[in-house]
Write a protein that holds these residues in place. Structure first.
Motif, PDB file in Angstrom:
ATOM      1  N   ALA A  65      48.494  40.652  48.316  1.00 22.79           N
ATOM      2  CA  ALA A  65      48.358  40.873  46.870  1.00 22.79           C
ATOM      3  C   ALA A  65      48.083  39.558  46.146  1.00 22.79           C
ATOM      4  N   GLU A  66      48.817  38.528  46.520  1.00 19.95           N
ATOM      5  CA  GLU A  66      48.629  37.215  45.895  1.00 19.95           C
ATOM      6  C   GLU A  66      47.254  36.646  46.224  1.00 19.95           C
ATOM      7  N   ARG A  67      46.821  36.799  47.480  1.00 15.06           N
ATOM      8  CA  ARG A  67      45.519  36.273  47.897  1.00 15.06           C
ATOM      9  C   ARG A  67      44.383  37.023  47.210  1.00 15.06           C
ATOM     10  N   LEU A  68      44.513  38.335  47.106  1.00  9.74           N
ATOM     11  CA  LEU A  68      43.467  39.121  46.457  1.00  9.74           C
ATOM     12  C   LEU A  68      43.293  38.669  45.006  1.00  9.74           C
ATOM     13  N   LYS A  69      44.393  38.513  44.303  1.00  6.85           N
ATOM     14  CA  LYS A  69      44.311  38.066  42.904  1.00  6.85           C
ATOM     15  C   LYS A  69      43.736  36.654  42.826  1.00  6.85           C
ATOM     16  N   TYR A  70      44.178  35.778  43.735  1.00 10.45           N
ATOM     17  CA  TYR A  70      43.661  34.402  43.762  1.00 10.45           C
ATOM     18  C   TYR A  70      42.147  34.403  43.983  1.00 10.45           C
ATOM     19  N   LEU A  71      41.685  35.137  44.988  1.00 11.10           N
ATOM     20  CA  LEU A  71      40.258  35.177  45.290  1.00 11.10           C
ATOM     21  C   LEU A  71      39.460  35.748  44.124  1.00 11.10           C
ATOM     22  N   ARG A  72      39.988  36.804  43.507  1.00 11.51           N
ATOM     23  CA  ARG A  72      39.295  37.443  42.377  1.00 11.51           C
ATOM     24  C   ARG A  72      39.194  36.499  41.191  1.00 11.51           C
ATOM     25  N   THR A  73      40.320  35.897  40.814  1.00  7.42           N
ATOM     26  CA  THR A  73      40.308  35.023  39.631  1.00  7.42           C
ATOM     27  C   THR A  73      39.518  33.745  39.899  1.00  7.42           C
ATOM     28  N   ASN A  74      39.576  33.242  41.127  1.00  9.52           N
ATOM     29  CA  ASN A  74      38.814  32.051  41.488  1.00  9.52           C
ATOM     30  C   ASN A  74      37.308  32.328  41.396  1.00  9.52           C
ATOM     31  N   ALA A  75      36.909  33.562  41.675  1.00  8.39           N
ATOM     32  CA  ALA A  75      35.504  33.972  41.559  1.00  8.39           C
ATOM     33  C   ALA A  75      35.144  34.367  40.130  1.00  8.39           C
ATOM     34  N   LYS A  76      36.128  34.265  39.224  1.00  6.72           N
ATOM     35  CA  LYS A  76      35.934  34.595  37.804  1.00  6.72           C
ATOM     36  C   LYS A  76      35.470  36.047  37.612  1.00  6.72           C
ATOM     37  N   LEU A  77      36.118  36.943  38.370  1.00  8.32           N
ATOM     38  CA  LEU A  77      35.822  38.367  38.265  1.00  8.32           C
ATOM     39  C   LEU A  77      36.989  39.098  37.622  1.00  8.32           C
ATOM     40  N   THR A  78      36.688  40.101  36.824  1.00  6.77           N
ATOM     41  CA  THR A  78      37.729  40.984  36.318  1.00  6.77           C
ATOM     42  C   THR A  78      38.069  41.983  37.429  1.00  6.77           C
ATOM     43  N   GLN A  79      39.158  42.690  37.248  1.00  9.43           N
ATOM     44  CA  GLN A  79      39.502  43.733  38.205  1.00  9.43           C
ATOM     45  C   GLN A  79      38.387  44.778  38.258  1.00  9.43           C
ATOM     46  N   GLU A  80      37.846  45.111  37.127  1.00  6.27           N
ATOM     47  CA  GLU A  80      36.769  46.101  37.051  1.00  6.27           C
ATOM     48  C   GLU A  80      35.528  45.639  37.811  1.00  6.27           C
ATOM     49  N   GLN A  81      35.158  44.383  37.638  1.00  5.82           N
ATOM     50  CA  GLN A  81      33.978  43.857  38.328  1.00  5.82           C
ATOM     51  C   GLN A  81      34.180  43.856  39.846  1.00  5.82           C
ATOM     52  N   LEU A  82      35.349  43.416  40.290  1.00  2.26           N
ATOM     53  CA  LEU A  82      35.613  43.395  41.722  1.00  2.26           C
ATOM     54  C   LEU A  82      35.639  44.809  42.285  1.00  2.26           C
ATOM     55  N   ALA A  83      36.261  45.715  41.559  1.00  2.78           N
ATOM     56  CA  ALA A  83      36.327  47.109  41.997  1.00  2.78           C
ATOM     57  C   ALA A  83      34.926  47.674  42.209  1.00  2.78           C
TER      58      ALA A  83
END
Length: 75
Positions: free
Chosen positions: A12-30
């Protein structure tokens, strides 16, 4: 032996880290991973356990070592 909840929490922590580091919203990553925004939220909050297909999609999308994505490798 690695505790199941520890692995889930680290993922969970890694997923959030990777997403935010890529400057993506949850919606964009989804959208990029073919799941709902709610699923990303559940995974990031440890409210749901991802299946192996989702784990593979995450590793391929972020081009990261699977053991890092899954929270089993510290870099």
């Amino acid at each position: 032996m690695v505790e199941y909840l520890d692995v889930q929490k680290r993922f969970a922590e890694r997923l959030k880290y990777l997403r935010t580091n890529a400057k993506l919203t949850q919606e964009q990553l989804a959208e990029k991973l073919g799941v709902s925004r709610g699923s990303i939220s559940f995974y990031e909050k440890c409210d749901r356990v991802p299946d192996i297909v989702f784990l593979e999609r995450v590793a391929m999308f972020f081009v990261c070592l699977k053991l890092f994505c899954w929270g089993m490798l510290i870099i």
